[in-house]
Design a protein around this motif. Structure first.
Motif, PDB file in Angstrom:
ATOM      1  N   ALA A   1      34.349 -20.697 -14.997  1.00 52.61           N
ATOM      2  CA  ALA A   1      33.410 -21.270 -15.951  1.00 52.61           C
ATOM      3  C   ALA A   1      34.112 -22.192 -16.944  1.00 52.61           C
ATOM      4  O   ALA A   1      35.229 -21.914 -17.384  1.00 52.61           O
ATOM      5  CB  ALA A   1      32.688 -20.150 -16.695  1.00 52.61           C
ATOM      6  N   VAL A   2      33.436 -23.285 -17.284  1.00 54.96           N
ATOM      7  CA  VAL A   2      33.919 -24.204 -18.307  1.00 54.96           C
ATOM      8  C   VAL A   2      33.296 -23.793 -19.638  1.00 54.96           C
ATOM      9  O   VAL A   2      32.076 -23.672 -19.748  1.00 54.96           O
ATOM     10  CB  VAL A   2      33.529 -25.653 -17.958  1.00 54.96           C
ATOM     11  CG1 VAL A   2      33.942 -26.597 -19.088  1.00 54.96           C
ATOM     12  CG2 VAL A   2      34.181 -26.076 -16.648  1.00 54.96           C
ATOM     13  N   THR A   3      34.107 -23.577 -20.648  1.00 52.44           N
ATOM     14  CA  THR A   3      33.595 -23.150 -21.950  1.00 52.44           C
ATOM     15  C   THR A   3      33.069 -24.349 -22.725  1.00 52.44           C
ATOM     16  O   THR A   3      33.758 -25.363 -22.889  1.00 52.44           O
ATOM     17  CB  THR A   3      34.690 -22.448 -22.768  1.00 52.44           C
ATOM     18  OG1 THR A   3      35.185 -21.327 -22.022  1.00 52.44           O
ATOM     19  CG2 THR A   3      34.139 -21.954 -24.098  1.00 52.44           C
ATOM     20  N   LEU A   4      31.842 -24.229 -23.216  1.00 55.21           N
ATOM     21  CA  LEU A   4      31.184 -25.286 -23.967  1.00 55.21           C
ATOM     22  C   LEU A   4      31.434 -25.111 -25.465  1.00 55.21           C
ATOM     23  O   LEU A   4      31.816 -24.028 -25.920  1.00 55.21           O
ATOM     24  CB  LEU A   4      29.681 -25.258 -23.679  1.00 55.21           C
ATOM     25  CG  LEU A   4      29.300 -25.414 -22.202  1.00 55.21           C
ATOM     26  CD1 LEU A   4      27.798 -25.191 -22.017  1.00 55.21           C
ATOM     27  CD2 LEU A   4      29.702 -26.791 -21.693  1.00 55.21           C
TER      28      LEU A   4
ATOM     29  N   ASP B   1      29.479 -24.638 -27.852  1.00 58.75           N
ATOM     30  CA  ASP B   1      28.674 -23.592 -28.479  1.00 58.75           C
ATOM     31  C   ASP B   1      29.023 -22.195 -27.976  1.00 58.75           C
ATOM     32  O   ASP B   1      28.362 -21.215 -28.331  1.00 58.75           O
ATOM     33  CB  ASP B   1      27.184 -23.870 -28.268  1.00 58.75           C
ATOM     34  CG  ASP B   1      26.757 -23.811 -26.804  1.00 58.75           C
ATOM     35  OD1 ASP B   1      27.629 -23.581 -25.937  1.00 58.75           O
ATOM     36  OD2 ASP B   1      25.563 -24.015 -26.521  1.00 58.75           O
ATOM     37  N   GLY B   2      30.055 -22.095 -27.148  1.00 58.80           N
ATOM     38  CA  GLY B   2      30.475 -20.807 -26.631  1.00 58.80           C
ATOM     39  C   GLY B   2      29.879 -20.451 -25.286  1.00 58.80           C
ATOM     40  O   GLY B   2      30.284 -19.463 -24.669  1.00 58.80           O
ATOM     41  N   GLY B   3      28.920 -21.259 -24.817  1.00 63.98           N
ATOM     42  CA  GLY B   3      28.315 -21.036 -23.511  1.00 63.98           C
ATOM     43  C   GLY B   3      29.252 -21.444 -22.381  1.00 63.98           C
ATOM     44  O   GLY B   3      30.367 -21.926 -22.613  1.00 63.98           O
ATOM     45  N   LYS B   4      28.805 -21.232 -21.166  1.00 65.36           N
ATOM     46  CA  LYS B   4      29.631 -21.535 -19.991  1.00 65.36           C
ATOM     47  C   LYS B   4      28.870 -22.448 -19.036  1.00 65.36           C
ATOM     48  O   LYS B   4      27.667 -22.284 -18.827  1.00 65.36           O
ATOM     49  CB  LYS B   4      30.000 -20.252 -19.240  1.00 65.36           C
ATOM     50  CG  LYS B   4      30.726 -19.205 -20.084  1.00 65.36           C
ATOM     51  CD  LYS B   4      32.155 -19.591 -20.362  1.00 65.36           C
ATOM     52  CE  LYS B   4      32.882 -18.452 -21.070  1.00 65.36           C
ATOM     53  NZ  LYS B   4      34.305 -18.772 -21.337  1.00 65.36           N
ATOM     54  N   ASP B   5      29.564 -23.406 -18.461  1.00 62.74           N
ATOM     55  CA  ASP B   5      29.032 -24.247 -17.395  1.00 62.74           C
ATOM     56  C   ASP B   5      29.661 -23.825 -16.068  1.00 62.74           C
ATOM     57  O   ASP B   5      30.858 -23.526 -16.017  1.00 62.74           O
ATOM     58  CB  ASP B   5      29.348 -25.722 -17.648  1.00 62.74           C
ATOM     59  CG  ASP B   5      28.144 -26.498 -18.160  1.00 62.74           C
ATOM     60  OD1 ASP B   5      27.059 -25.915 -18.277  1.00 62.74           O
ATOM     61  OD2 ASP B   5      28.304 -27.704 -18.441  1.00 62.74           O
TER      62      ASP B   5
END
Length: 259
Positions: A144-147, A149-153
Motif C-alpha cells: 500500500a502507498v501511504t497518502l 491523510d493516512g489512508g492507503k492506495d
C-alpha cells in the motif's frame, strides 16, 4: 482536504454534464460508463466506438476511486445534469458506484454490471469478493502507498497484472494497462453500500468465466439476487471483458438502453 476534493470534483462533473447535455440525442438514452479499480476510462475505448457508431452519446466518467459514497455522489452529480434518460454502466468496483449513484436520479432507466459488484445495503466490495472462493487479487496487490491523510492506495503489481487482471488480452496491451492503472483507496473496498438501486431498476449483467478478481460464482449470486433481465457469461474471459469482448459488452448495454 477530502471534502475540498469531492466538492471540486462535483463542480467539474456538473459543468461537464451541462456541456454534454447540449449535445444529447433525444431518441436514445445517454450511456455513462464508470470504470473500476486498477483501470481507467480508456478501458471502455472499444465499447465506446461501437456505441457511438450505433448512435449513442457516451460519457466515460473518471471514477475517483476514493470511496463508495463519495464516488457515487460524483457520478450522480454528472447524471443529474443530463437532460434525458441515462443507462449507468459499471465495471468491477464501479458497479458499487453506479448502485449508489442511481439513487434519487429519476432519469436513470437501467443499470449494467460488467464484471462488477452489485452490493446490497450494508455490503462491501471486500465482503462480496470473499463470499465465494476463487479471487486471487490479494496476492497480486502491491504494498500500500501511504497518502497524506493516512489512508492507503492499492495497485496491482505490474508483473502480475496480465495474469491477474487481463489474461485474455495481448501482453503488450496488458503491460500498457498495468502502467496506466489507477489505484483505489483501500478504505473504499471496505466501505459499505447504501440503498441498492438494482431493487428499483432493471439490471443487465455480463462477466467472464475466468475472472480472477471477482469469483464468477459471486457475480452469478449478485445477478440472481437482482433478478437481472439478462445475464451473459463469456467463456474464458478475464476481469476486463469490456476490453477483450467489446462487442458482447456493447450489445448488452444496447439491450438495456432499448428496453
Amino acid at each position: 482536504m477530502k471534502k475540498l476534493f469531492v466538492g471540486l470534483a462535483m463542480l467539474t462533473a456538473m459543468a461537464t454534464g451541462a456541456a454534454f447535455a447540449q449535445m444529447s440525442k433525444p431518441d436514445k438514452p445517454y450511456i455513462v460508463l464508470v470504470h473500476g479499480a486498477f483501470a481507467d476510462a480508456s478501458s471502455w475505448s472499444d465499447v465506446i466506438k461501437i456505441l457511438r457508431k450505433d448512435g449513442y452519446f457516451v460519457i466515460a466518467a473518471a471514477n475517483p476511486l476514493r470511496g463508495v459514497k463519495s464516488d457515487g455522489q460524483y457520478i450522480a452529480s454528472l447524471v443529474g445534469e443530463l437532460k434525458g434518460s441515462v443507462v449507468l454502466v459499471g465495471h468491477s468496483y464501479g458497479g458499487s458506484v453506479i448502485t449508489e449513484a442511481a439513487n434519487g436520479r429519476p432519469n436513470v432507466k437501467a443499470l449494467v454490471y460488467v464484471s462488477a459488484f452489485a452490493p446490497d445495503r450494508g455490503e462491501s466490495v471486500a465482503e462480496l469478493a470473499a463470499k465465494f472462493p476463487g479471487s486471487t487479487l490479494g496476492q497480486a496487490l502491491a504494498p500500500a502507498v501511504t497518502l497524506p491523510d493516512g489512508g492507503k492506495d492499492l495497485y496491482i503489481l505490474q508483473d502480475k497484472f496480465h495474469a491477474q487482471f487481463a489474461a485474455d488480452v495481448t501482453a503488450p496491451q496488458a503491460a500498457l494497462m498495468a502502467a496506466t492503472q489507477r489505484p483505489v483507496a483501500a478504505a473504499a473496498l471496505d466501505e459499505t453500500s447504501g440503498e441498492a438501486a438494482w431493487k428499483q431498476l432493471p439490471s443487465w449483467h455480463i462477466y467472464g468465466s475466468a475472472d480472477k478478481n471477482i469469483p464468477p460464482e459471486a457475480m452469478a449470486f449478485m445477478a440472481t439476487r437482482a433478478h437481472a433481465r439478462e445475464v451473459e457469461i463469456i467463456k474464458g474471459a478475464s476481469h476486463v471483458v469490456m476490453v477483450s469482448h467489446p462487442q458482447a459488452v456493447a450489445r448488452v448495454i444496447e439491450a438495456a438502453a432499448g428496453q
